[in-house]
Design a protein around this motif. Structure first.
Motif, PDB file in Angstrom:
ATOM      1  N   ALA A 169      44.246  40.018  74.080  1.00 39.76           N
ATOM      2  CA  ALA A 169      45.421  39.259  73.612  1.00 39.76           C
ATOM      3  C   ALA A 169      45.816  39.709  72.210  1.00 39.76           C
ATOM      4  CB  ALA A 169      45.118  37.762  73.629  1.00 39.76           C
ATOM      5  N   VAL A 170      44.813  39.961  71.357  1.00 43.06           N
ATOM      6  CA  VAL A 170      45.093  40.410  69.984  1.00 43.06           C
ATOM      7  C   VAL A 170      45.764  41.793  70.022  1.00 43.06           C
ATOM      8  CG1 VAL A 170      44.000  41.145  67.806  1.00 43.06           C
ATOM      9  CG2 VAL A 170      43.275  39.017  68.920  1.00 43.06           C
ATOM     10  N   ALA A 171      45.272  42.675  70.890  1.00 41.76           N
ATOM     11  CA  ALA A 171      45.840  44.033  70.977  1.00 41.76           C
ATOM     12  C   ALA A 171      47.294  43.988  71.448  1.00 41.76           C
ATOM     13  CB  ALA A 171      44.996  44.899  71.905  1.00 41.76           C
ATOM     14  N   VAL A 172      47.567  43.172  72.445  1.00 42.33           N
ATOM     15  CA  VAL A 172      48.944  43.050  72.944  1.00 42.33           C
ATOM     16  C   VAL A 172      49.856  42.519  71.830  1.00 42.33           C
ATOM     17  CG1 VAL A 172      50.446  41.756  74.512  1.00 42.33           C
ATOM     18  CG2 VAL A 172      48.313  42.733  75.373  1.00 42.33           C
ATOM     19  N   ALA A 173      49.376  41.490  71.135  1.00 44.25           N
ATOM     20  CA  ALA A 173      50.178  40.884  70.069  1.00 44.25           C
ATOM     21  C   ALA A 173      50.414  41.890  68.946  1.00 44.25           C
ATOM     22  CB  ALA A 173      49.477  39.641  69.536  1.00 44.25           C
ATOM     23  N   ASP A 174      49.374  42.656  68.607  1.00 45.19           N
ATOM     24  CA  ASP A 174      49.477  43.650  67.549  1.00 45.19           C
ATOM     25  C   ASP A 174      50.531  44.696  67.891  1.00 45.19           C
ATOM     26  OD1 ASP A 174      47.814  43.827  65.121  1.00 45.19           O
ATOM     27  OD2 ASP A 174      47.598  45.927  65.735  1.00 45.19           O
ATOM     28  N   ARG A 175      50.511  45.136  69.151  1.00 48.16           N
ATOM     29  CA  ARG A 175      51.486  46.139  69.610  1.00 48.16           C
ATOM     30  C   ARG A 175      52.896  45.564  69.536  1.00 48.16           C
ATOM     31  NH1 ARG A 175      49.237  47.224  75.017  1.00 48.16           N
ATOM     32  NH2 ARG A 175      47.149  47.353  74.144  1.00 48.16           N
ATOM     33  N   THR A 176      53.041  44.311  69.956  1.00 47.62           N
ATOM     34  CA  THR A 176      54.362  43.665  69.907  1.00 47.62           C
ATOM     35  C   THR A 176      54.870  43.632  68.469  1.00 47.62           C
ATOM     36  OG1 THR A 176      53.651  42.272  71.734  1.00 47.62           O
ATOM     37  CG2 THR A 176      55.622  41.559  70.552  1.00 47.62           C
ATOM     38  N   GLN A 177      53.995  43.231  67.539  1.00 50.27           N
ATOM     39  CA  GLN A 177      54.444  43.094  66.156  1.00 50.27           C
ATOM     40  C   GLN A 177      54.794  44.450  65.541  1.00 50.27           C
ATOM     41  OE1 GLN A 177      51.261  40.675  64.420  1.00 50.27           O
ATOM     42  NE2 GLN A 177      52.550  38.861  64.684  1.00 50.27           N
ATOM     43  N   PHE A 178      53.863  45.407  65.652  1.00 51.19           N
ATOM     44  CA  PHE A 178      54.131  46.710  65.033  1.00 51.19           C
ATOM     45  C   PHE A 178      55.270  47.448  65.715  1.00 51.19           C
ATOM     46  CE2 PHE A 178      50.142  46.011  62.841  1.00 51.19           C
ATOM     47  CZ  PHE A 178      50.434  46.525  61.590  1.00 51.19           C
ATOM     48  N   GLY A 179      55.561  47.077  66.963  1.00 52.43           N
ATOM     49  CA  GLY A 179      56.682  47.693  67.674  1.00 52.43           C
ATOM     50  C   GLY A 179      58.029  47.112  67.264  1.00 52.43           C
ATOM     51  N   ASP A 180      58.023  46.057  66.453  1.00 57.37           N
ATOM     52  CA  ASP A 180      59.260  45.393  66.046  1.00 57.37           C
ATOM     53  C   ASP A 180      59.612  45.838  64.615  1.00 57.37           C
ATOM     54  OD1 ASP A 180      61.195  43.688  65.086  1.00 57.37           O
ATOM     55  OD2 ASP A 180      60.159  41.830  65.648  1.00 57.37           O
ATOM     56  N   PRO A 181      60.679  46.629  64.456  1.00 62.66           N
ATOM     57  CA  PRO A 181      61.018  47.152  63.123  1.00 62.66           C
ATOM     58  C   PRO A 181      61.205  46.040  62.085  1.00 62.66           C
ATOM     59  CG  PRO A 181      62.414  48.160  64.805  1.00 62.66           C
ATOM     60  CD  PRO A 181      61.638  47.072  65.480  1.00 62.66           C
ATOM     61  N   SER A 182      61.715  44.879  62.493  1.00 62.20           N
ATOM     62  CA  SER A 182      61.923  43.792  61.514  1.00 62.20           C
ATOM     63  C   SER A 182      60.589  43.231  61.042  1.00 62.20           C
ATOM     64  CB  SER A 182      62.732  42.651  62.135  1.00 62.20           C
ATOM     65  OG  SER A 182      63.896  43.140  62.711  1.00 62.20           O
ATOM     66  N   TRP A 183      59.659  43.131  61.982  1.00 62.54           N
ATOM     67  CA  TRP A 183      58.332  42.611  61.608  1.00 62.54           C
ATOM     68  C   TRP A 183      57.645  43.573  60.641  1.00 62.54           C
ATOM     69  CZ3 TRP A 183      53.231  43.991  61.755  1.00 62.54           C
ATOM     70  CH2 TRP A 183      52.313  42.965  61.525  1.00 62.54           C
ATOM     71  N   ARG A 184      57.751  44.869  60.955  1.00 65.09           N
ATOM     72  CA  ARG A 184      57.137  45.884  60.086  1.00 65.09           C
ATOM     73  C   ARG A 184      57.756  45.857  58.698  1.00 65.09           C
ATOM     74  NH1 ARG A 184      57.988  49.668  64.062  1.00 65.09           N
ATOM     75  NH2 ARG A 184      59.355  50.913  62.729  1.00 65.09           N
ATOM     76  N   ARG A 185      59.076  45.730  58.673  1.00 63.19           N
ATOM     77  CA  ARG A 185      59.797  45.720  57.400  1.00 63.19           C
ATOM     78  C   ARG A 185      59.334  44.530  56.546  1.00 63.19           C
ATOM     79  NH1 ARG A 185      60.842  47.377  53.931  1.00 63.19           N
ATOM     80  NH2 ARG A 185      62.705  47.901  52.776  1.00 63.19           N
ATOM     81  N   GLU A 186      59.160  43.385  57.223  1.00 58.10           N
ATOM     82  CA  GLU A 186      58.740  42.180  56.489  1.00 58.10           C
ATOM     83  C   GLU A 186      57.333  42.357  55.906  1.00 58.10           C
ATOM     84  OE1 GLU A 186      59.780  37.884  57.741  1.00 58.10           O
ATOM     85  OE2 GLU A 186      57.764  38.233  58.518  1.00 58.10           O
ATOM     86  N   LEU A 187      56.427  42.909  56.716  1.00 52.77           N
ATOM     87  CA  LEU A 187      55.060  43.128  56.200  1.00 52.77           C
ATOM     88  C   LEU A 187      55.090  44.146  55.060  1.00 52.77           C
ATOM     89  CD1 LEU A 187      52.009  42.634  56.315  1.00 52.77           C
ATOM     90  CD2 LEU A 187      51.861  44.366  58.119  1.00 52.77           C
ATOM     91  N   ALA A 188      55.950  45.177  55.202  1.00 50.61           N
ATOM     92  CA  ALA A 188      56.041  46.207  54.157  1.00 50.61           C
ATOM     93  C   ALA A 188      56.484  45.589  52.825  1.00 50.61           C
ATOM     94  CB  ALA A 188      57.011  47.303  54.588  1.00 50.61           C
ATOM     95  N   MET A 189      57.377  44.597  52.883  1.00 48.72           N
ATOM     96  CA  MET A 189      57.828  43.946  51.642  1.00 48.72           C
ATOM     97  C   MET A 189      56.675  43.249  50.931  1.00 48.72           C
ATOM     98  SD  MET A 189      61.357  42.242  53.012  1.00 48.72           S
ATOM     99  CE  MET A 189      61.407  41.032  51.692  1.00 48.72           C
TER     100      MET A 189
END
Ligand SMILES: Cc1cc2nc3c(=O)[nH]c(=O)nc-3n(C[C@H](O)[C@H](O)[C@H](O)COP(=O)(O)O)c2cc1C
Length: 325
Positions: A169-189
């Motif tokens: 479940a963690v791996a699936v969720a991780d893939r979903t998050q890192f696959g979302d450019p907005s999520w990545r952008r937010e973490l990058a900030m």
């Protein structure tokens, strides 16, 4: 200014300085204190929300709950008695709690100096592999006791099958998050090296920097799944879950989380979060099923003894967080 007022102010400041050591999602520190006489109003600072990672401010509210628990624990150490009212004004949802403080020097309890209160400065998130050492035998029952006042369901994920299900479940969720450019952008900030007093440092040697670099539109992200052994080999994996799923439940979950973390830190045990699986709705649904179906998962932790010392995350200066009237 009388001596009594000065010493009250000094005690209050010391307690607030302890309180801001609380953990918060992405170290956003999404809180503000407004002091009104002997009452401290705890306000959500929604300018520090994470709209992609946390669209309902669930973790923002939990972070404020963790802060509140830390203030309540720190106050008696400064000779102050705290009485909390949660969500005192239905018309003002940013006002999460009001804490009334009274001088209580006579009963300053040195016994309380040990245990959770002393661990406020020791607690930190530890994201690496744990040392091989087992955790103390009675840790589980101590953690149960630490969350009991908050009406939380605490479920241990034991056994290979359940651990593997959770790791998946963690791996699936991780893939979903890192696959979302907005999520990545937010973490990058929030991991940007120009941040000073908030946000998170990029772990040394981590590939997170490359994974977070802005990509051209449509460009795929190269990444590996999180190491499942982090979940499978952890000495203890726990899910905190609540009956309801609203602000009041999130505040209680945050208070319970911090009591649990401090109880563990007091015996040298630290935690890491597997919260991806609470943040991504489909994964959260799976975890809900893992914990019996009736409760809402709010946080997932793996706990153990850190293998090495790490640098502490920073906090904003108290003056930025405290206002009056
Ligand atoms: C409600 C909440 C959710 C969190 N979620 C995550 C998470 O998903 N992943 C993670 O690595 N850390 C998570 N954290 C930990 C924070 O990033 C951490 O507390 C913050 O960076 C401050 O560092 P410290 O805990 O070492 O003081 C969470 C903390 C809180 C309070």
């Amino acid at each position: 200014v009388t001596t009594a007022t000065t010493s009250f102010d000094a005690a209050l400041r010391a307690a607030l300085a302890d309180a801001v050591r609380a953990p918060s999602a992405h170290n956003t520190q999404p809180w503000r204190f407004v002091i009104d006489g002997r009452t401290v109003h705890l306000r959500a600072d929604r300018t520090r929300a994470l709209p992609v990672n946390d669209p309902h401010d669930r973790e923002l509210t939990m972070s404020c709950g963790a802060l509140l628990a830390t203030l309540e624990l720190a106050a008696p150490g400064q000779g102050l008695r705290a009485a909390t009212t949660l969500l005192p004004d239905p018309a003002d949802p940013d006002l999460l709690a009001s804490v009334h403080l009274e001088d209580d020097r006579g009963s300053r309890d040195p016994a309380g100096a040990g245990g959770p209160r002393a661990a406020i400065a020791q607690r930190h998130t530890y994201r690496g592999h744990f040392a091989g050492e087992p955790v103390p035998d009675d840790l589980r029952s101590r953690l149960d006791a630490s969350v009991a006042p908050f009406g939380i369901r605490l479920v241990a994920i034991d056994g290979d099958e359940a651990r593997e299900d959770l790791a998946a479940a963690v791996a699936v969720a991780d893939r979903t998050q890192f696959g979302d450019p907005s999520w990545r952008r937010e973490l990058a900030m929030w991991t940007h090296p120009d941040r000073r007093d908030d946000g998170m440092p990029l772990p040394r040697g981590s590939d997170l920097g490359t994974r977070l670099a802005p990509s051209a539109p449509g460009e795929p992200v190269e990444m590996e799944d999180p190491d499942p052994s982090l979940v499978i080999d952890a000495p203890l994996v726990l899910v905190l879950a609540t009956e309801g799923d609203r602000a009041r439940d999130w505040l209680d979950a945050g208070r319970a989380l911090q009591h649990l973390l401090l109880t563990a830190a007091a015996v040298g045990v630290q935690a890491s979060y597997l919260n991806q699986a609470c943040q991504v709705p489909a994964a959260r649904h799976g975890v809900r099923y893992l914990v019996g179906g009736a409760h809402h998962p709010q946080a997932i932790l793996r706990l153990g003894v850190p293998a090495r010392e790490i640098r502490r995350t920073r906090r904003r200066p108290l003056d930025e967080v405290v206002g009056s009237g």
